[in-house]
Design a protein around this motif. Structure first.
Motif, PDB file in Angstrom:
ATOM      1  N   GLY A  35       0.819  -1.206   0.000  1.00  0.00           N
ATOM      2  CA  GLY A  35       0.000   0.000   0.000  1.00  0.00           C
ATOM      3  C   GLY A  35       0.849   1.250   0.000  1.00  0.00           C
ATOM      4  O   GLY A  35       2.035   1.228   0.351  1.00  0.00           O
ATOM      5  N   TRP A  36       0.223   2.317  -0.422  1.00  0.00           N
ATOM      6  CA  TRP A  36       0.808   3.656  -0.309  1.00  0.00           C
ATOM      7  C   TRP A  36      -0.089   4.479   0.616  1.00  0.00           C
ATOM      8  O   TRP A  36      -1.326   4.426   0.509  1.00  0.00           O
ATOM      9  CB  TRP A  36       0.886   4.342  -1.670  1.00  0.00           C
ATOM     10  CG  TRP A  36       1.991   3.853  -2.547  1.00  0.00           C
ATOM     11  CD1 TRP A  36       1.898   2.921  -3.545  1.00  0.00           C
ATOM     12  CD2 TRP A  36       3.353   4.273  -2.527  1.00  0.00           C
ATOM     13  NE1 TRP A  36       3.116   2.732  -4.127  1.00  0.00           N
ATOM     14  CE2 TRP A  36       4.030   3.564  -3.531  1.00  0.00           C
ATOM     15  CE3 TRP A  36       4.073   5.199  -1.757  1.00  0.00           C
ATOM     16  CZ2 TRP A  36       5.387   3.726  -3.793  1.00  0.00           C
ATOM     17  CZ3 TRP A  36       5.417   5.369  -2.009  1.00  0.00           C
ATOM     18  CH2 TRP A  36       6.074   4.634  -3.010  1.00  0.00           C
ATOM     19  N   VAL A  48      -3.821   5.877   0.553  1.00  0.00           N
ATOM     20  CA  VAL A  48      -3.836   6.400  -0.808  1.00  0.00           C
ATOM     21  C   VAL A  48      -4.273   5.299  -1.774  1.00  0.00           C
ATOM     22  O   VAL A  48      -5.224   5.457  -2.521  1.00  0.00           O
ATOM     23  CB  VAL A  48      -2.448   6.936  -1.206  1.00  0.00           C
ATOM     24  CG1 VAL A  48      -2.435   7.337  -2.682  1.00  0.00           C
ATOM     25  CG2 VAL A  48      -2.047   8.096  -0.309  1.00  0.00           C
ATOM     26  N   ALA A  49      -3.549   4.172  -1.734  1.00  0.00           N
ATOM     27  CA  ALA A  49      -3.842   3.079  -2.660  1.00  0.00           C
ATOM     28  C   ALA A  49      -3.270   1.784  -2.110  1.00  0.00           C
ATOM     29  O   ALA A  49      -2.336   1.797  -1.311  1.00  0.00           O
ATOM     30  CB  ALA A  49      -3.253   3.360  -4.035  1.00  0.00           C
ATOM     31  N   ALA A  50      -3.847   0.669  -2.551  1.00  0.00           N
ATOM     32  CA  ALA A  50      -3.362  -0.641  -2.139  1.00  0.00           C
ATOM     33  C   ALA A  50      -3.474  -1.605  -3.316  1.00  0.00           C
ATOM     34  O   ALA A  50      -4.311  -1.414  -4.211  1.00  0.00           O
ATOM     35  CB  ALA A  50      -4.156  -1.160  -0.946  1.00  0.00           C
ATOM     36  N   CYS A  96       5.401   3.924   1.731  1.00  0.00           N
ATOM     37  CA  CYS A  96       5.102   2.612   1.194  1.00  0.00           C
ATOM     38  C   CYS A  96       4.995   1.648   2.379  1.00  0.00           C
ATOM     39  O   CYS A  96       5.726   1.797   3.367  1.00  0.00           O
ATOM     40  CB  CYS A  96       6.241   2.200   0.269  1.00  0.00           C
ATOM     41  SG  CYS A  96       6.177   0.516  -0.336  1.00  0.00           S
ATOM     42  N   ALA A  97       4.096   0.673   2.280  1.00  0.00           N
ATOM     43  CA  ALA A  97       3.927  -0.279   3.369  1.00  0.00           C
ATOM     44  C   ALA A  97       3.619  -1.662   2.826  1.00  0.00           C
ATOM     45  O   ALA A  97       3.038  -1.807   1.741  1.00  0.00           O
ATOM     46  CB  ALA A  97       2.800   0.175   4.292  1.00  0.00           C
ATOM     47  N   ASP A 110      -3.421  -2.093   9.241  1.00  0.00           N
ATOM     48  CA  ASP A 110      -3.328  -3.453   8.711  1.00  0.00           C
ATOM     49  C   ASP A 110      -1.947  -3.787   8.170  1.00  0.00           C
ATOM     50  O   ASP A 110      -1.703  -4.933   7.789  1.00  0.00           O
ATOM     51  CB  ASP A 110      -4.353  -3.665   7.599  1.00  0.00           C
ATOM     52  CG  ASP A 110      -5.784  -3.585   8.115  1.00  0.00           C
ATOM     53  OD1 ASP A 110      -6.673  -3.223   7.322  1.00  0.00           O
ATOM     54  OD2 ASP A 110      -5.999  -3.866   9.310  1.00  0.00           O
ATOM     55  N   TYR A 111      -1.063  -2.819   8.119  1.00  0.00           N
ATOM     56  CA  TYR A 111       0.237  -3.002   7.492  1.00  0.00           C
ATOM     57  C   TYR A 111       1.344  -3.147   8.530  1.00  0.00           C
ATOM     58  O   TYR A 111       1.328  -2.488   9.562  1.00  0.00           O
ATOM     59  CB  TYR A 111       0.523  -1.854   6.520  1.00  0.00           C
ATOM     60  CG  TYR A 111      -0.322  -1.995   5.281  1.00  0.00           C
ATOM     61  CD1 TYR A 111      -1.675  -1.653   5.308  1.00  0.00           C
ATOM     62  CD2 TYR A 111       0.202  -2.518   4.101  1.00  0.00           C
ATOM     63  CE1 TYR A 111      -2.477  -1.833   4.183  1.00  0.00           C
ATOM     64  CE2 TYR A 111      -0.579  -2.687   2.980  1.00  0.00           C
ATOM     65  CZ  TYR A 111      -1.919  -2.350   3.034  1.00  0.00           C
ATOM     66  OH  TYR A 111      -2.707  -2.525   1.924  1.00  0.00           O
ATOM     67  N   ASN A 112       2.282  -4.043   8.222  1.00  0.00           N
ATOM     68  CA  ASN A 112       3.290  -4.450   9.195  1.00  0.00           C
ATOM     69  C   ASN A 112       4.640  -3.757   9.014  1.00  0.00           C
ATOM     70  O   ASN A 112       5.368  -3.578   9.993  1.00  0.00           O
ATOM     71  CB  ASN A 112       3.517  -5.963   9.089  1.00  0.00           C
ATOM     72  CG  ASN A 112       2.216  -6.743   9.156  1.00  0.00           C
ATOM     73  OD1 ASN A 112       1.672  -7.156   8.129  1.00  0.00           O
ATOM     74  ND2 ASN A 112       1.705  -6.939  10.359  1.00  0.00           N
TER      75      ASN A 112
END
Length: 124
Positions: A35-36, A48-50, A96-97, A110-112
């Protein structure tokens, strides 16, 4: 562990374009959703987006739909964000993720794994 490094930020005029890249290392990201996200001064981090692990499915925040495009190249371990028709309100640090799941979401929590971010500034 996944290390993420963003690049491509900078200054653009309203209506212009910028392209961001996110290079991953440490592990292949082919089984990670990506994702961003962005954070403007004084505001919370927002999605932003995934994109799903295969790149076959994407999701966008309403504020960027039709203007931004997320993509990925798993062979290069890299994710991209093409930003067109930029607006001054797009000014933020872009992150970024990676998410330890093949399912993408727009949820910040939700991102690690996270990169350090790259500054995008859009002038009017």
């Amino acid at each position: 562990q996944v290390q993420l490094v963003e690049s491509g930020g900078g200054l653009a005029q309203a209506g212009g374009s910028l392209s961001l890249s996110c290079a991953a290392s440490g592990r292949t990201i082919s089984r990670y959703a990506m994702g961003w996200f962005r954070q403007a001064p004084g505001k919370e981090r927002e999605s932003v987006a995934a994109i799903s692990w295969s790149g076959g499915s994407t999701a966008y925040a309403d504020s960027v739909k039709g203007r931004f495009t997320i993509s990925r190249d798993n062979a290069k371990n890299t994710v991209y964000l093409q930003m067109n028709s930029l607006k001054p309100e797009d000014t933020a640090v872009y992150y970024c993720a990676a998410r330890s799941s093949i399912i993408h979401t727009l949820g910040v929590d939700d991102y690690n794994y996270w990169g350090q971010g790259t500054q995008v500034t859009v002038s009017s």
